[in-house]
Motif scaffolding. Sequence first.
Motif, PDB file in Angstrom:
ATOM      1  N   UNK A  37       0.821  -1.215   0.000  1.00 56.29           N
ATOM      2  CA  UNK A  37       0.000   0.000   0.000  1.00 56.29           C
ATOM      3  C   UNK A  37       0.852   1.260   0.000  1.00 56.29           C
ATOM      4  N   UNK A  38       1.926   1.252   0.781  1.00 53.92           N
ATOM      5  CA  UNK A  38       2.781   2.431   0.837  1.00 53.92           C
ATOM      6  C   UNK A  38       3.513   2.636  -0.483  1.00 53.92           C
ATOM      7  N   UNK A  39       4.051   1.569  -1.051  1.00 57.82           N
ATOM      8  CA  UNK A  39       4.781   1.694  -2.308  1.00 57.82           C
ATOM      9  C   UNK A  39       3.879   2.102  -3.470  1.00 57.82           C
ATOM     10  N   UNK A  40       2.614   1.709  -3.402  1.00 57.27           N
ATOM     11  CA  UNK A  40       1.667   2.080  -4.455  1.00 57.27           C
ATOM     12  C   UNK A  40       1.075   3.479  -4.239  1.00 57.27           C
ATOM     13  N   UNK A  41       1.448   4.109  -3.145  1.00 57.71           N
ATOM     14  CA  UNK A  41       0.971   5.464  -2.880  1.00 57.71           C
ATOM     15  C   UNK A  41      -0.393   5.525  -2.224  1.00 57.71           C
ATOM     16  N   UNK A  42      -0.857   4.407  -1.680  1.00 57.41           N
ATOM     17  CA  UNK A  42      -2.167   4.371  -1.032  1.00 57.41           C
ATOM     18  C   UNK A  42      -2.108   4.764   0.434  1.00 57.41           C
ATOM     19  N   UNK A  43      -0.897   4.820   0.992  1.00 59.62           N
ATOM     20  CA  UNK A  43      -0.703   5.153   2.401  1.00 59.62           C
ATOM     21  C   UNK A  43       0.436   6.168   2.479  1.00 59.62           C
ATOM     22  N   UNK A  44       0.241   7.219   3.255  1.00 55.10           N
ATOM     23  CA  UNK A  44       1.304   8.213   3.429  1.00 55.10           C
ATOM     24  C   UNK A  44       2.443   7.609   4.240  1.00 55.10           C
ATOM     25  N   UNK A  45       3.596   8.242   4.162  1.00 52.85           N
ATOM     26  CA  UNK A  45       4.750   7.761   4.926  1.00 52.85           C
ATOM     27  C   UNK A  45       4.442   7.792   6.423  1.00 52.85           C
ATOM     28  N   UNK A  46       3.821   8.853   6.863  1.00 55.52           N
ATOM     29  CA  UNK A  46       3.484   8.986   8.288  1.00 55.52           C
ATOM     30  C   UNK A  46       2.546   7.870   8.741  1.00 55.52           C
ATOM     31  N   UNK A  47       1.518   7.600   7.957  1.00 55.17           N
ATOM     32  CA  UNK A  47       0.580   6.524   8.286  1.00 55.17           C
ATOM     33  C   UNK A  47       1.268   5.170   8.237  1.00 55.17           C
ATOM     34  N   UNK A  48       2.172   4.997   7.278  1.00 57.70           N
ATOM     35  CA  UNK A  48       2.934   3.750   7.163  1.00 57.70           C
ATOM     36  C   UNK A  48       3.747   3.501   8.421  1.00 57.70           C
ATOM     37  N   UNK A  49       4.485   4.505   8.864  1.00 61.36           N
ATOM     38  CA  UNK A  49       5.335   4.354  10.051  1.00 61.36           C
ATOM     39  C   UNK A  49       4.482   4.037  11.273  1.00 61.36           C
ATOM     40  N   UNK A  50       3.377   4.756  11.424  1.00 62.17           N
ATOM     41  CA  UNK A  50       2.489   4.536  12.564  1.00 62.17           C
ATOM     42  C   UNK A  50       1.948   3.103  12.565  1.00 62.17           C
ATOM     43  N   UNK A  51       1.500   2.636  11.413  1.00 57.88           N
ATOM     44  CA  UNK A  51       0.942   1.284  11.314  1.00 57.88           C
ATOM     45  C   UNK A  51       2.033   0.226  11.465  1.00 57.88           C
ATOM     46  N   UNK A  52       3.210   0.477  10.926  1.00 58.60           N
ATOM     47  CA  UNK A  52       4.322  -0.470  11.046  1.00 58.60           C
ATOM     48  C   UNK A  52       4.721  -0.642  12.513  1.00 58.60           C
ATOM     49  N   UNK A  53       4.773   0.447  13.250  1.00 58.79           N
ATOM     50  CA  UNK A  53       5.078   0.355  14.671  1.00 58.79           C
ATOM     51  C   UNK A  53       4.012  -0.426  15.424  1.00 58.79           C
ATOM     52  N   UNK A  54       2.761  -0.185  15.077  1.00 58.86           N
ATOM     53  CA  UNK A  54       1.656  -0.907  15.709  1.00 58.86           C
ATOM     54  C   UNK A  54       1.776  -2.403  15.420  1.00 58.86           C
ATOM     55  N   UNK A  55       2.038  -2.759  14.173  1.00 58.60           N
ATOM     56  CA  UNK A  55       2.184  -4.165  13.808  1.00 58.60           C
ATOM     57  C   UNK A  55       3.375  -4.822  14.498  1.00 58.60           C
ATOM     58  N   UNK A  56       4.453  -4.065  14.679  1.00 58.39           N
ATOM     59  CA  UNK A  56       5.643  -4.633  15.315  1.00 58.39           C
ATOM     60  C   UNK A  56       5.412  -4.910  16.793  1.00 58.39           C
ATOM     61  N   UNK A  57       4.483  -4.179  17.388  1.00 45.83           N
ATOM     62  CA  UNK A  57       4.197  -4.347  18.813  1.00 45.83           C
ATOM     63  C   UNK A  57       3.096  -5.358  19.072  1.00 45.83           C
ATOM     64  N   UNK A  58       2.101  -5.387  18.194  1.00 44.02           N
ATOM     65  CA  UNK A  58       0.899  -6.180  18.464  1.00 44.02           C
ATOM     66  C   UNK A  58       0.573  -7.209  17.390  1.00 44.02           C
ATOM     67  N   UNK A  59       1.384  -7.273  16.360  1.00 43.39           N
ATOM     68  CA  UNK A  59       1.127  -8.230  15.291  1.00 43.39           C
ATOM     69  C   UNK A  59       0.015  -7.818  14.480  1.00 43.39           C
TER      70      UNK A  59
END
Length: 59
Positions: A37-59
Motif C-alpha cells: 500500500x505504501x509503495x503504491x501510494x495508497x498510504x502516506x509515509x506517516x501513516x505507514x510508520x504509525x501502522x508499522x510500529x503498531x504491527x511490530x508491537x501487536x502483530x
Amino acid sequence: MSQKTVVQVESALCCAKGSLAVEGLTLTAKQEQLVKDQLLGNVSHEAFVKQALKLSRHG
C-alpha cells in the motif's frame, strides 16, 4: 518517492522477502499488504510508520 506500478512493487517485495528469508525472517500478510500500500501510494509515509510500529508491537 515516485509512485510504483504493481509489477514493480511485486518484484521489489519478492526481492525483499528473499533477503529476509536468508536471515530467517518473514513478513506477515498484514505487513506485506502495508508495504504494498505504501509503495503504491495508497498510504502516506506517516501513516505507514504509525501502522508499522503498531504491527511490530501487536502483530
